[in-house]
Scaffold this active site. Structure first.
Site, PDB file in Angstrom:
ATOM      1  N   GLU A   1     -18.162  -5.731  -4.567  1.00 54.33           N
ATOM      2  CA  GLU A   1     -18.801  -4.451  -4.864  1.00 54.33           C
ATOM      3  C   GLU A   1     -20.251  -4.420  -4.411  1.00 54.33           C
ATOM      4  O   GLU A   1     -20.927  -5.447  -4.353  1.00 54.33           O
ATOM      5  CB  GLU A   1     -18.771  -4.206  -6.376  1.00 54.33           C
ATOM      6  CG  GLU A   1     -17.378  -4.139  -6.970  1.00 54.33           C
ATOM      7  CD  GLU A   1     -17.378  -4.170  -8.480  1.00 54.33           C
ATOM      8  OE1 GLU A   1     -16.507  -3.495  -9.065  1.00 54.33           O
ATOM      9  OE2 GLU A   1     -18.217  -4.869  -9.075  1.00 54.33           O
TER      10      GLU A   1
ATOM     11  N   ASP B   1     -14.553  -4.533 -15.762  1.00 53.27           N
ATOM     12  CA  ASP B   1     -15.362  -4.293 -14.566  1.00 53.27           C
ATOM     13  C   ASP B   1     -14.536  -3.765 -13.409  1.00 53.27           C
ATOM     14  O   ASP B   1     -15.007  -3.704 -12.278  1.00 53.27           O
ATOM     15  CB  ASP B   1     -16.115  -5.565 -14.136  1.00 53.27           C
ATOM     16  CG  ASP B   1     -15.189  -6.746 -13.890  1.00 53.27           C
ATOM     17  OD1 ASP B   1     -13.971  -6.542 -13.821  1.00 53.27           O
ATOM     18  OD2 ASP B   1     -15.703  -7.870 -13.766  1.00 53.27           O
TER      19      ASP B   1
END
Length: 347
Positions: free
Chosen positions: A64, A235
């Protein structure tokens, strides 16, 4: 070989220097100072650019980018999450970050963020606990005793004074590791053999597990009145830790709803499930805990502003210390239009 211009040099904090910096300051001081930085930036939340993190998902993990800016500084973090890595002798999470000057676009700091992310994640939970737990809270259950657990315990102790810790992990070796690491740091520690045992008498429950799938670490009947829960393992889409009935009866507080609804515990709930943004509690725009019997839930997935706070804190803190090196990162020709000439003359 041409000598690098001072404008080409960017401070770089390596893993080794990050560890030295933390020891120089003291880990609990570092964590409490970092929590104060995060709290201050949340208080000016509306100034920041905000977007859900940009993820590249695979069957084994996620990579990410997490960007944000307050108009003066821009920051981003590169971070991965690969739960399978532990069995291969690798870190589940690794990261690095950059802090830049918006006016010039030049980077002002290049920094390891594997350790710094662990520190800021602990500090963020401490900020949430400060604002949402009962003021008389003194005992915390730490469910999941992996790489994040010690940072959670130390940050919440430093900010909230909670020093009675009950530990549980599905792997007893992880509990032994966590217990050994926290010895001598001012805790009363109780190792437990089940999650149910760990939460007995707990005022705060922090859940931090690494599995990428939907799990039910806690069920509704396990959570009593007045408890504050930090659910920080979420997450990514499809990864949860709490039974949805716990979420349904809790007052839910989040960082950035657009991201948490995709990645957090509330992904189990309808899209309009009510939540309160934590920055509003910090500024007084919204109420936090409303009664001693209320169950509060911080559905923490991590947000870019927290990384921004951490990078700015490190940038300020390394001044007048030896805990960084300058790296030749930016091409700086004498004539900004003559990049090729600079390359040619270097031959």
């Amino acid at each position: 070989m041409l000598k690098a211009s001072p404008l080409a040099m960017v401070p770089f904090v390596s893993v080794d220097n990050m560890m030295r910096l933390v020891h120089h300051i003291g880990i609990e001081t570092f964590l409490s100072d970092l929590a104060a930085e995060i709290e201050a930036d949340f208080a000016r939340w509306e100034l920041f650019d905000k977007t859900p993190r940009i993820g590249s998902h695979s069957e084994v993990g996620v990579i990410e980018l997490m960007p944000t800016s307050d108009g003066q500084h821009y920051a981003f973090k590169y971070v991965n999450g690969h739960p399978k890595n532990m069995k291969e002798g690798l870190q589940t999470v690794t990261a690095f970050g950059v802090l830049s000057d918006v006016y010039t676009g030049y980077p002002k700091l290049f920094c390891e963020m594997t350790l710094l992310t662990a520190l800021r994640t602990g500090a963020m939970s401490a900020v949430a606990t400060k604002h949402l737990a009962r003021k008389d809270a003194r005992t915390m259950a730490m469910i999941g005793n992996g790489a994040q657990s010690e940072f959670q315990c130390l940050a919440i102790k430093a900010v909230c004074g909670i020093d009675n810790i009950r530990l549980y992990d599905i792997d007893p070796a992880a509990t032994r590791k966590c217990m050994a690491n926290l010895q001598g740091l001012g805790f009363t520690i109780t190792p437990c053999t089940t999650a149910q045992e760990a939460i007995e008498g707990a005022d705060v429950i922090t859940v931090a597990t690494a599995d990428k799938n939907a799990q039910t670490i806690l069920t509704d009947n396990m959570v009593g009145a007045g408890v504050h829960i930090n659910a920080i393992g979420g997450d990514c889409p499809g990864k949860t830790e709490l039974h949805r009935d716990i979420v349904a009866r809790s007052s839910v507080f989040v960082e950035y709803p657009a991201q948490t609804r995709i990645e957090g515990e509330i992904q189990q709930m309808p899209p309009d499930h009510p939540v309160t943004e934590l920055w509003q509690v910090i500024t007084g725009a919204a109420q936090g805990r409303s009664s001693a019997a209320e169950v509060t839930l911080f559905d923490g997935v991590g947000f870019a502003i927290e990384d921004f706070s951490a990078l700015r804190y490190v940038q300020k803190t390394i001044l007048q210390t030896p805990y960084y090196i300058d790296v030749d990162l930016i091409a700086d020709p004498d004539d900004p239009r003559d990049l090729f000439g600079m390359l040619k003359r270097a031959g």
